[in-house]
Design an enzyme around this catalytic site. Structure first.
Site, PDB file in Angstrom:
ATOM      1  N   SER A 259       0.834  -1.195   0.000  1.00 37.26           N
ATOM      2  CA  SER A 259       0.000   0.000   0.000  1.00 37.26           C
ATOM      3  C   SER A 259       0.870   1.247   0.000  1.00 37.26           C
ATOM      4  O   SER A 259       2.061   1.182   0.263  1.00 37.26           O
ATOM      5  CB  SER A 259      -0.896   0.001   1.231  1.00 37.26           C
ATOM      6  OG  SER A 259      -0.129   0.314   2.379  1.00 37.26           O
ATOM      7  N   LYS A 260       0.243   2.373  -0.278  1.00 34.81           N
ATOM      8  CA  LYS A 260       1.009   3.624  -0.334  1.00 34.81           C
ATOM      9  C   LYS A 260       1.651   3.957   1.007  1.00 34.81           C
ATOM     10  O   LYS A 260       2.697   4.585   1.062  1.00 34.81           O
ATOM     11  CB  LYS A 260       0.109   4.759  -0.805  1.00 34.81           C
ATOM     12  CG  LYS A 260      -1.084   5.039   0.088  1.00 34.81           C
ATOM     13  CD  LYS A 260      -1.936   6.143  -0.519  1.00 34.81           C
ATOM     14  CE  LYS A 260      -3.133   6.465   0.366  1.00 34.81           C
ATOM     15  NZ  LYS A 260      -4.015   7.476  -0.247  1.00 34.81           N
ATOM     16  N   ARG A 261       1.027   3.484   2.059  1.00 34.65           N
ATOM     17  CA  ARG A 261       1.560   3.713   3.397  1.00 34.65           C
ATOM     18  C   ARG A 261       2.914   3.024   3.621  1.00 34.65           C
ATOM     19  O   ARG A 261       3.719   3.437   4.436  1.00 34.65           O
ATOM     20  CB  ARG A 261       0.566   3.176   4.444  1.00 34.65           C
ATOM     21  CG  ARG A 261      -0.663   4.055   4.595  1.00 34.65           C
ATOM     22  CD  ARG A 261      -0.320   5.109   5.526  1.00 34.65           C
ATOM     23  NE  ARG A 261      -1.399   6.008   5.870  1.00 34.65           N
ATOM     24  CZ  ARG A 261      -1.693   6.255   7.126  1.00 34.65           C
ATOM     25  NH1 ARG A 261      -1.095   5.579   8.078  1.00 34.65           N
ATOM     26  NH2 ARG A 261      -2.574   7.159   7.389  1.00 34.65           N
ATOM     27  N   ASP A 262       3.110   1.909   2.898  1.00 38.44           N
ATOM     28  CA  ASP A 262       4.332   1.143   3.084  1.00 38.44           C
ATOM     29  C   ASP A 262       5.572   1.918   2.659  1.00 38.44           C
ATOM     30  O   ASP A 262       6.679   1.632   3.107  1.00 38.44           O
ATOM     31  CB  ASP A 262       4.258  -0.174   2.297  1.00 38.44           C
ATOM     32  CG  ASP A 262       3.180  -1.090   2.858  1.00 38.44           C
ATOM     33  OD1 ASP A 262       3.008  -1.097   4.085  1.00 38.44           O
ATOM     34  OD2 ASP A 262       2.514  -1.780   2.075  1.00 38.44           O
ATOM     35  N   GLY A 263       5.390   2.881   1.794  1.00 32.01           N
ATOM     36  CA  GLY A 263       6.519   3.684   1.359  1.00 32.01           C
ATOM     37  C   GLY A 263       7.192   4.343   2.544  1.00 32.01           C
ATOM     38  O   GLY A 263       8.395   4.190   2.774  1.00 32.01           O
TER      39      GLY A 263
END
Length: 511
Positions: A259-263
């Site tokens: 997910s984008k949060r993992d970045g």
RNA sequence: GGCCCGUUCGUCUAGGGGUUAGGACGCAAGAUUUUCAUUCUUGUAACACGGGUUCGAUUCCCGUACGGGCUACCA
């Protein structure tokens, strides 16, 4: 066989996820290999989730990685318009046609009413079991339906799913998948705002755009049954495209999809380009600004869930096109392996032409205020490319090739320097300052002769010379650096070093 | 919960009824480079589990477990 036509159909709801880039890549590879067309269609049917700039971001990403659409928004083509919001009337027409054909119906239930129903009844769905008790053109008298329609009462058009039939899909990756229509809900096709849902728009457009193969993410597999029903409802089953549902890209560690949060969580990019959202939390760095070469990103992504067999790892885009096959796509999800991505980038930088690297380094160098020629940049590229992982490393790790040494490695200095070396280095400085011709090979020979003439060993002098030029024990070959730096700069660095080391040696002795 | 999909070294994967189960990343060791890196060599490590079918299953079938996706007037 006719030439395939495939589409990449992202929704402009924000930055394009790296998984989306992979979907685009697989579509592109398939199209190019078969001599077909790769089409970019923008699926902006949800007005609430529309994000300005997202469409531009998608197009810029495709251009950056070199997946240039043959048709699509911003790319011409004979099947346009390619932006779904520009096709609104088309969907309305087809939705009504489906009602006429008895395959869809008007439904007047408000979202709020359905919400109440869902809250009261667990697992409530709008389907063949419940539609008889709801407000729609199946339950209302025809006259009232017409009256409500004429009055402009908000309503949607839903797919009429007949129970009792098995729907078979032959997925190119997964084989046969069977769904029972009794378990399917009556999906909304046309929303009250007049816009179609994904399901309607996607079928109408794929048909009108003569799409032959639908290659998309696994999250679409469950609704493919509805899509098949739609093709049948329109009488388009003979030209229905073939489906291939791609496995997901999973988080580097832990469970779930990337997910984008993992970045932010793992300190890795999960988007192709930098995205500046309204807030810092909604802003992300990308592969490009991290310093990845687009070819490396493509190679990495291609092998994340696909491999042609054999032992080759490095593939150019053309090699990928030649080797690609849908059958070799893995079925299981692929974990995002950032270490591997780094490795690919390193390999691509190493293999890149110095001149090409120079063009990549130039903006980075200019951002730091370095004013140098293309030729010098190419020289730096040659010196550093086997020692970097990302593009910015050229000007960060190798900063000393652009400006004076900021700091000398204290440990190495104390270990190698002694006051007796001062006169030696003064002589060495003179040698360097006047030596002709000033090139790496000749200078190396001269310096080594100088060292033995002084009765010293290379190991007594060379590490210090490296320190003088770079400040660190790491880096390119000493005389290559000297040649790149030039005679004046090399001599100057030696003078500065001797002065610094002299002071440093005293403090070392005293302290 | 229901429906659907999946499961080979830590990771990406090749393979396929009888193989020393191959490669790559990572990690470890060594060689080369009087630095670092590169390069090269070697090593490390896997067929989720239980039943079948079979002379023989990692491979085929069925379960189980685990993971994932979908279940919106979002895509």
């Amino acid at each position: 066989m006719t030439k395939p036509r495939v589409r990449f159909a992202p929704s402009p709801t924000g930055a394009l996820h790296i998984g989306g880039v992979r979907t685009a890549l697989y579509n592109y590879l398939f199209a190019k290999q078969q001599g077909g067309a790769f089409i970019l269609r923008i699926e902006d049917t949800d007005q609430n989730r529309y994000v300005p700039g997202a469409e531009k971001y998608i197009i810029e990403t495709l251009r950056w990685v070199g997946l240039i659409p043959d048709e699509g928004v911003d790319f011409d083509g004979a099947y346009g318009p390619y932006r779904q919001s520009d096709r609104k009337e088309i969907y309305q027409k087809y939705a009504r046609e489906l009602v006429t054909r008895g395959r869809a119906y008007y439904a007047f239930d408000t979202p709020e009413a359905l919400e109440v129903r869902r809250a009261a009844e667990e697992n409530f769905t709008y389907n063949h079991l419940t539609r008889g008790g709801l407000t729609n053109s199946l339950t209302l008298p025809a006259a009232e339906v017409q009256h409500r329609l004429d009055a402009g009462e908000p309503c949607v058009i839903r797919l009429l799913v007949e129970p009792g039939q098995a729907i078979r899909i032959n997925d190119l990756i997964r084989g046969e998948v069977v769904f029972q229509s009794s378990e399917l809900d009556d999906k909304v096709l046309l929303k009250a705002d007049g816009m179609p849902t994904y399901h309607l728009a996607n079928i109408v457009d794929d048909h009108l755009m003569a799409i032959t193969h639908v290659i998309r993410g696994e999250e679409w597999l469950p609704s493919t049954a509805h899509h098949v029903l739609l093709y049948e409802g329109f009488g388009w089953q003979d030209t229905m495209p073939q489906f291939a549902h791609l496995p997901l890209i999973l988080k580097p560690v832990g469970n779930g999809k990337l997910s984008k949060r993992d970045g932010a969580k793992f300190g890795i990019p999960v988007f192709p380009l930098e995205w500046k959202g309204a807030t810092p939390e909604d802003s992300f760095s990308g592969f490009r600004d991290t310093g990845f070469l687009p070819e490396a990103v493509i190679n990495f992504l291609a092998l994340l869930g696909w491999h042609p067999g054999g032992e080759q790892e490095i593939f150019s885009l053309n090699e990928l096109i030649a080797a690609f096959s849908i059958e070799h796509i893995s079925k299981g999800g692929a974990r995002f392996d950032y270490e591997k991505a780094r490795w690919f980038n390193q390999k691509y930088i190493q293999a890149a032409d110095n001149g090409v690297l120079a063009t990549h380094i130039r903006p980075l160098a200019e951002a730091k205020g370095y004013r140098v020629s293309d030729a010098y940049l190419a020289q730096v590229a040659g010196l550093m490319k086997e020692r970097v992982t990302f593009l910015p490393d050229f000007v960060e790790v190798g900063y000393y090739l652009f400006e004076s040494v900021r700091v000398y490695d204290a440990e190495a200095l104390h270990k190698k320097w002694n006051t007796g070396l001062s006169p030696v280095f003064e002589d060495l400085t003179d040698l360097v300052a006047t030596f002709e011709p000033f090139n790496g090979v000749a200078l190396e020979e001269a310096v080594k002769n100088f060292i033995s003439a002084k009765g010293l060993k290379p190991g007594d002098v060379l590490p210090l010379l490296r320190l003088a030029l770079a400040g660190t024990m790491k880096g390119p070959a000493i005389f290559d650096m000297a040649e790149a730096l030039g005679q004046d700069e090399t001599a100057e660095r030696l003078r500065r070093f001797v002065a610094y080391a002299g002071k440093n040696a005293e403090s070392a002795v005293n302290g």
